[in-house]
Scaffold this active site. Structure first.
Site, PDB file in Angstrom:
ATOM      1  N   TYR A  58       4.377  -9.513  -5.791  1.00  0.00           N
ATOM      2  CA  TYR A  58       3.167  -9.195  -5.010  1.00  0.00           C
ATOM      3  C   TYR A  58       2.765  -7.774  -5.371  1.00  0.00           C
ATOM      4  CZ  TYR A  58       0.359  -8.040  -0.855  1.00  0.00           C
ATOM      5  OH  TYR A  58      -0.648  -7.639  -0.014  1.00  0.00           O
ATOM      6  N   CYS A  98       0.836  -1.212   0.000  1.00  0.00           N
ATOM      7  CA  CYS A  98       0.000   0.000   0.000  1.00  0.00           C
ATOM      8  C   CYS A  98       0.865   1.254   0.000  1.00  0.00           C
ATOM      9  CB  CYS A  98      -0.835   0.083   1.275  1.00  0.00           C
ATOM     10  SG  CYS A  98      -1.944  -1.284   1.494  1.00  0.00           S
ATOM     11  N   ARG A 105     -11.831  -0.798  -6.678  1.00  0.00           N
ATOM     12  CA  ARG A 105     -11.597  -0.801  -5.238  1.00  0.00           C
ATOM     13  C   ARG A 105     -11.365   0.614  -4.717  1.00  0.00           C
ATOM     14  NH1 ARG A 105      -7.568  -1.924  -1.206  1.00  0.00           N
ATOM     15  NH2 ARG A 105      -8.724  -3.145   0.304  1.00  0.00           N
TER      16      ARG A 105
HETATM   17  P1  XMP Z   1      -0.665  -7.162   3.661  1.00  0.00           P
HETATM   18  O1  XMP Z   1       0.114  -6.270   4.567  1.00  0.00           O
HETATM   19  O2  XMP Z   1      -1.055  -8.431   4.312  1.00  0.00           O
HETATM   20  O3  XMP Z   1      -2.009  -6.361   3.315  1.00  0.00           O
HETATM   21  O4  XMP Z   1       0.072  -7.373   2.376  1.00  0.00           O
HETATM   22  C1  XMP Z   1      -3.061  -6.910   2.537  1.00  0.00           C
HETATM   23  C2  XMP Z   1      -4.164  -5.880   2.388  1.00  0.00           C
HETATM   24  O5  XMP Z   1      -3.683  -4.688   1.719  1.00  0.00           O
HETATM   25  C3  XMP Z   1      -4.796  -4.005   1.136  1.00  0.00           C
HETATM   26  N1  XMP Z   1      -4.412  -3.620  -0.219  1.00  0.00           N
HETATM   27  C4  XMP Z   1      -4.075  -2.368  -0.581  1.00  0.00           C
HETATM   28  N2  XMP Z   1      -4.100  -1.201   0.111  1.00  0.00           N
HETATM   29  N3  XMP Z   1      -3.282  -0.065  -1.791  1.00  0.00           N
HETATM   30  C5  XMP Z   1      -3.715  -0.043  -0.510  1.00  0.00           C
HETATM   31  O6  XMP Z   1      -3.742   1.016   0.093  1.00  0.00           O
HETATM   32  C6  XMP Z   1      -3.235  -1.194  -2.544  1.00  0.00           C
HETATM   33  O7  XMP Z   1      -2.840  -1.173  -3.710  1.00  0.00           O
HETATM   34  C7  XMP Z   1      -3.668  -2.395  -1.904  1.00  0.00           C
HETATM   35  N4  XMP Z   1      -3.797  -3.666  -2.348  1.00  0.00           N
HETATM   36  C8  XMP Z   1      -4.247  -4.379  -1.275  1.00  0.00           C
HETATM   37  C9  XMP Z   1      -5.969  -4.958   1.166  1.00  0.00           C
HETATM   38  O8  XMP Z   1      -6.835  -4.515   2.184  1.00  0.00           O
HETATM   39  C10 XMP Z   1      -5.319  -6.294   1.492  1.00  0.00           C
HETATM   40  O9  XMP Z   1      -6.199  -7.191   2.126  1.00  0.00           O
END
Ligand code: XMP
Length: 494
Positions: free
Chosen positions: A419, A322, A435
């Site tokens: 990822y 993120c 989203r």
């Molecule tokens: P982790 O830390 O486990 O987080 O890799 C997974 C969660 O990240 C969110 N997600 C995003 N949030 N920009 C964001 O701000 C993105 O591009 C993005 N892609 C995923 C999502 O809630 C996921 O479950």
């Protein structure tokens, strides 16, 4: 609720900023810890892990792994078509089921090639053969892996190689399916040493199948998350746009999905409308709304329609891929978000009922040489702060079961997997932009990035370790289950 050190009150903190102080004298073994928890109001998990709906994390293979380990997977929607997502649901539902209803059938005139095509699409070879290749006509025979495994003559018709009806052992619907007696069917499988047992009705039509490999899978994974028919449970994510979501959800319902996560980086108002529509049309589907990160948001959702929402997904911008917080200056330290939202849900519980909280994102930490490593302790902290389950993306993206191939990173001298955040420009080329509510906008400001995560091998080795780690963490603090942890944890700043 847990005891929060006064220095943490009115402060924003991440998992890395806190520790859980052990101050009991544990008198039980690690295996005495039970991690059973609510994913949603009605769906119980034996392991509090959820895989994120992201296109480098959860498709069927990951969802199967998660459900077998006692957690659950949420299939992403970043496919070109809705049907592609639904096919992933079907693969999960067909895996290791009890009675396989609506089995794929072929006709005597189909060929060996058709059987191989089915294996490629659905992952199995066994097919009952019926008069006209549909479930409405009589059973004529069966073809299993044994019949085709050494054959190269792809054009040969199945009538030449099938085991014909007169040599087939079958079970009757009235003795098995009608009584929901899977054991009776499994007993025949074992006693007669069969691969597949067709179950037929009084008109000799196939109504279901039971297979030996399913029976063994069911025995091998005692924690598995299953419905009453022993099918693995699975969720899908859907966009927060009502017209699109309606089409997707209708199809997912037909594929027997267990629930829907209505997905958005920040909960849209339209989600409530979608949730209401789902509950009015498909009352058995569980609905998760999100994401939220403050008590105010939780209160608004719960007060507007507690009956339309079965869990809340908490976390705005803490994820490994993120960049929302850096780019847009908005979002929240994840540990504070989980605590605030869980406290709000708890406060409203006496009046509006129980609302499970999913701590989404941020389960990672850097080790001393700056590499991502898994820390079961982050998961325990999220649970102690009030979450019932933890959703993970980056931590699972390095497993064999995530989509995409592993590759060698010469710079870092290690195997990695890609990822990507759903808000990365690459992911937004398909449906990722939904989203973030910017699918119609010409200028797309990315809220995610593409990163490389360490390759972690098979999830069937990795997840049992992670589960053991969380259990050990609870045992150290003297808690036998998540409820005790949430009531008794002593949370202090580091
Ligand atoms: P982790 O830390 O486990 O987080 O890799 C997974 C969660 O990240 C969110 N997600 C995003 N949030 N920009 C964001 O701000 C993105 O591009 C993005 N892609 C995923 C999502 O809630 C996921 O479950």
């Amino acid at each position: 609720m847990a005891k929060l050190h006064p220095d943490l009150e009115n402060k924003e903190f991440w998992y890395k900023d806190i520790t859980l102080i052990p101050n009991r004298l544990p008198d039980f073994e690690r295996d005495g810890v039970d991690l059973t928890t609510n994913f949603t109001k009605r769906i119980i998990l034996k392991t509090p892990f959820v895989s994120a709906p992201m296109d480098t994390v959860t498709e069927a293979e990951m969802a199967i792994l998660m459900a077998l380990m006692g957690g659950i997977g949420v299939i992403h929607y970043n496919f070109l078509t809705i049907d592609e997502q639904i096919q992933e649901v079907e693969k999960v539902k067909r895996f290791g089921a009890g009675f396989v209803f609506n089995p794929v059938v072929l006709s005597p005139l189909n060929t060996i090639r058709d059987v191989y095509n089915i294996n490629e699409k659905c992952g199995f070879f066994s097919c009952p053969i019926t008069e006209d290749g549909t479930l409405s006509s009589k059973l004529m025979g069966i073809v299993t892996h044994r019949d085709v495994r050494y054959r190269n003559d792809m054009g040969t018709k199945l009538k030449e190689i099938m085991t014909p009806r007169e040599k087939l052992i079958v079970a009757e619907k009235k003795d098995t399916v009608n009584k929901n007696d899977l054991e009776a069917a499994n007993k025949i499988l074992k006693e007669k040493n069969l691969d597949t047992l067709p179950i037929i009705d009084e008109k000799e039509r196939v109504v279901a199948l039971v297979t030996d490999s399913d029976m063994r899978k069911n025995e091998q994974f005692p924690l598995a998350t299953k419905n009453e028919n022993k099918q693995l449970r699975v969720f899908i994510a859907a966009e927060s746009r009502i017209e699109l979501a309606k089409e997707r959800i209708k199809k997912a319902f037909e594929a027997e999905v267990d629930g829907i996560i209505i997905d958005a980086s920040v909960v849209f108002k339209e989600q409530l409308e979608i949730a209401k529509w789902v509950k009015e049309n498909f009352p058995n589907l569980e609905v998760v709304l999100g994401n939220v990160d403050s008590a105010q948001m939780v209160e608004k959702i719960i007060k507007e329609g507690p009956q339309y929402c079965d869990a809340l997904r908490v976390g705005i911008g803490p994820g490994a891929a993120c960049i929302t917080q850096q780019e847009l200056g908005t979002g929240r330290a994840q540990a504070s978000a989980v605590l605030d939202c869980a406290l709000a849900a708890k406060k409203l519980e006496p009046k509006y009922g129980f609302m499970p909280v999913i701590a989404d994102g941020g389960i990672k930490i850097l080790d001393e040489i700056g590499r991502d490593v898994q820390k079961p302790g982050d998961i325990t902290k999220a649970l102690a702060l009030g979450a019932q389950t933890v959703m993970m993306g980056g931590l699972l993206a390095g497993l064999d079961e995530s989509p995409g191939e592993k590759e060698f990173d010469y710079g870092e001298s290690r195997m990695v997997k890609i990822y990507r955040g759903m808000g990365s420009l690459a992911a937004m080329e398909k449906r990722g932009a939904f989203r973030y509510g910017i699918e119609k906008a010409k200028i797309k400001v990315p809220e995610g990035k593409v990163i490389r995560v360490p390759y972690r091998g098979s999830g069937y080795d990795f997840l049992p370790n992670l589960i053991a780690g969380v259990k050990q963490s609870l045992q150290k603090q003297g808690f036998r289950n998540i409820k005790e942890l949430q009531e008794g944890a002593d949370i202090r700043p580091i």
